[in-house]
Design a protein around this motif. Structure first.
Motif, mmCIF file in Angstrom:
data_model
loop_
_atom_site.group_PDB
_atom_site.id
_atom_site.type_symbol
_atom_site.label_atom_id
_atom_site.label_comp_id
_atom_site.label_asym_id
_atom_site.label_seq_id
_atom_site.Cartn_x
_atom_site.Cartn_y
_atom_site.Cartn_z
ATOM 1 N N ARG A 20 30.801 46.074 42.957
ATOM 2 C CA ARG A 20 32.214 45.804 43.183
ATOM 3 C C ARG A 20 33.025 47.080 43.017
ATOM 4 O O ARG A 20 32.675 47.930 42.217
ATOM 5 N N GLN A 21 34.106 47.158 43.742
ATOM 6 C CA GLN A 21 35.002 48.285 43.569
ATOM 7 C C GLN A 21 35.571 48.236 42.153
ATOM 8 O O GLN A 21 35.872 47.164 41.635
ATOM 9 N N GLU A 40 34.093 48.636 39.390
ATOM 10 C CA GLU A 40 33.180 48.058 38.410
ATOM 11 C C GLU A 40 32.260 49.160 37.905
ATOM 12 O O GLU A 40 31.733 49.946 38.690
ATOM 13 N N TYR A 48 34.979 45.621 34.423
ATOM 14 C CA TYR A 48 35.247 45.063 35.748
ATOM 15 C C TYR A 48 36.650 44.473 35.802
ATOM 16 O O TYR A 48 37.313 44.305 34.778
ATOM 17 N N ILE A 49 37.087 44.168 37.010
ATOM 18 C CA ILE A 49 38.370 43.514 37.232
ATOM 19 C C ILE A 49 38.083 42.039 37.514
ATOM 20 O O ILE A 49 37.319 41.719 38.427
ATOM 21 N N ASP A 50 38.672 41.156 36.718
ATOM 22 C CA ASP A 50 38.498 39.724 36.932
ATOM 23 C C ASP A 50 39.142 39.357 38.269
ATOM 24 O O ASP A 50 40.311 39.649 38.501
ATOM 25 N N GLU A 51 38.376 38.730 39.133
ATOM 26 C CA GLU A 51 38.873 38.416 40.481
ATOM 27 C C GLU A 51 40.022 37.418 40.474
ATOM 28 O O GLU A 51 40.899 37.471 41.332
ATOM 29 N N LYS A 52 40.049 36.515 39.496
ATOM 30 C CA LYS A 52 41.101 35.498 39.454
ATOM 31 C C LYS A 52 42.375 36.035 38.819
ATOM 32 O O LYS A 52 43.463 35.852 39.339
ATOM 33 N N THR A 53 42.251 36.694 37.660
ATOM 34 C CA THR A 53 43.436 37.128 36.920
ATOM 35 C C THR A 53 43.857 38.558 37.255
ATOM 36 O O THR A 53 44.933 38.984 36.883
ATOM 37 N N LYS A 54 42.959 39.313 37.894
ATOM 38 C CA LYS A 54 43.198 40.735 38.234
ATOM 39 C C LYS A 54 43.343 41.603 36.991
ATOM 40 O O LYS A 54 43.888 42.693 37.042
ATOM 41 N N GLU A 101 41.705 43.747 33.647
ATOM 42 C CA GLU A 101 40.521 44.508 33.276
ATOM 43 C C GLU A 101 39.745 43.737 32.219
ATOM 44 O O GLU A 101 40.330 43.176 31.297
#
Length: 154
Positions: free
Chosen positions: A4-5, A7, A22-28, A30
């Motif tokens: 993932r970008q 990550e 990583y960046i949480d996909e739902k909350t955006k 870190e």
């Protein structure tokens, strides 16, 4: 850097800690997950055996490091449930770097201390299917985490 970008996975060999940023996909937001790679699961219900084959004449150069082939087969038999799990790995390893194999593949016990620069995880149910991981860059310079992840270490 993983798939993932933004990550990152950082492995600290001496402590056996793997940090996944990583960046949480739902909350955006870190996020940081940590795993102790030296922590072995409870193996009291398992009979665990290893078969290790070295092929010192099967060599290749990966990123300027001299590597030779090793095959590791890990067999785990659950004593209570009476089932078996077999994992088989073909590795090209070097003794010129310190990042033990057990820190990058799920071995239950530290069976070798060599660094794998290529890992082929075999699918024993389908001989035509496997997962191949290969080192694409090695740097001995310190790589800094992006600022957005530094706050997670406080």
């Amino acid at each position: 850097q993983n798939q993932r970008q933004d990550e990152f996975i950082r492995i600290i060999p001496k402590s056996g800690i793997m940090q996944h940023f990583y960046i949480d996909e739902k909350t955006k937001e870190e996020k940081l997950s940590e795993f102790n790679l030296h922590h072995n699961p409870d193996s009291s219900n398992w009979l665990i055996t290893y078969k290790i084959e070295e092929f010192k004449n099967d060599r290749k150069t990966i990123l300027a490091y001299d590597c030779f082939k090793i095959i590791i087969q890990q067999t785990r038999i659950n004593k209570n449930e009476d089932y078996e799990i077999i994992n088989k790995y073909e590795l090209y390893v070097t003794n010129e770097l310190y990042l033990p194999v057990r820190l990058v593949i799920p071995l239950w016990e530290p069976v070798i201390e060599l660094c794998a620069l290529e890992i082929k995880t075999l699918n024993l149910e389908n001989n035509n299917s496997y997962k191949l991981q290969r080192a694409i860059e090695i740097t001995k310079d310190k790589i800094e985490l992006p600022d957005k992840y530094l706050k997670l270490l406080d």
